[in-house]
Design an enzyme around this catalytic site. Sequence first.
Site, PDB file in Angstrom:
ATOM      1  N   GLU A  93      -9.784  -3.649  -6.197  1.00 45.05           N
ATOM      2  CA  GLU A  93      -9.440  -2.581  -5.258  1.00 45.05           C
ATOM      3  C   GLU A  93      -9.313  -1.219  -5.944  1.00 45.05           C
ATOM      4  OE1 GLU A  93      -5.271  -2.500  -3.836  1.00 45.05           O
ATOM      5  OE2 GLU A  93      -5.210  -4.596  -4.461  1.00 45.05           O
TER       6      GLU A  93
ATOM      7  N   HIS B 182      -7.814  -5.049  -0.582  1.00 48.23           N
ATOM      8  CA  HIS B 182      -6.562  -4.330  -0.738  1.00 48.23           C
ATOM      9  C   HIS B 182      -5.506  -4.861   0.240  1.00 48.23           C
ATOM     10  CE1 HIS B 182      -3.813  -0.920  -1.003  1.00 48.23           C
ATOM     11  NE2 HIS B 182      -3.935  -0.722   0.303  1.00 48.23           N
TER      12      HIS B 182
ATOM     13  N   SER C   5       0.832  -1.196   0.000  1.00 44.63           N
ATOM     14  CA  SER C   5       0.000   0.000   0.000  1.00 44.63           C
ATOM     15  C   SER C   5       0.876   1.259   0.000  1.00 44.63           C
ATOM     16  CB  SER C   5      -0.962  -0.039   1.182  1.00 44.63           C
ATOM     17  OG  SER C   5      -1.960   0.951   1.067  1.00 44.63           O
TER      18      SER C   5
END
Length: 343
Positions: free
Chosen positions: A284, A314, A190
């Site tokens: 996502e 995610h 991320s």
Amino acid sequence: MTDPMYDSGGDPASRPGTDLQSDVTSAAGISARMPPGSAEFAPWTTPSLQARLIARGLRRLIKPRRVGRADLPLIRVLMAAMTRSRPLPGVTVERVKAPVHGEWLRPRQPRRGRALLYLHGGGYMAGSPRTHRAITARLAHRLGAAVFALDYRLAPEHPYPAALEDALTAWRWLLDDGWRPDRIWLAGDSAGGGLALALMLACKQQNLPLPAAAALFSPWTDLTCSGAAITENAGRCAWFTAQQLDFAARLYADRHTPGDPLISPLLGDLSGLPPLLLHVSDSELLRDDSLRLEAKARAAGTSVRLRLWHGLPHAWPNFAGLMPEGDACLEDTASALLALSAN
């Protein structure tokens, strides 16, 4: 020049053992829009029961919340509760407080001279090495290598460039400690995946050596939030909304433009980077941060492999140990990194 190891072999429907059922219509549609060989599909055509249950929990606990600065303490607590994991048996944890903050995770018999620097996710405003041990402990175990998870400073208390400065300090610290750059891997999920990419761009700017390879899980590479998936996947993404994403981007960028390549590394010069391993889910909001990164890196001559997973939350490797796809993703990553090292 693209490394042959990263060629996906074309249309996944042509590969033995791949069954494109109706539940992968979205993934197949994405594949049709990509150049041949630019992505490969994970062998999971249907999300596991565990993945569906975890996604349901995220939809109920995280996604419905509108966020503001006053919500940050709760966001941090919720993220810690959702992702916290104990280290695996046989993997030890050693806290480091100076000259950098973080922790070493070491397997019983580490490969001599091999290490991985891990940068955790959390939108640059949450998360810590402790919340990401489901990933770091398993990578240490599967790679048989020491993993250093950096505890970088978070926004809004410490906006850009604090996280990048901490990552650069950690990189220099590893080099000064005698680790050879060609024997260090880099990884992140991320925001940590975006930070890992920004770290490599900063290393190029400062004439620092680059790592041997980088593995990025659902990386956030574009803080201008311009990817088509932000609207296309608004109803499918289990973790967060476009409003939450924009809030985190503004907190981190602060007075800087989000389009700065060291904030949104997708917009930087991707030539001369080490091999990249990318994992992303088709459902996502950040799907296109990886799809565009793969295309741009490949065009710049960087070896890159993108593996597209179907219907997963995610940054799902955070749920390794609870979700089989998380374990499979980390096993795939470790195998790829070790294969690169063998070459």
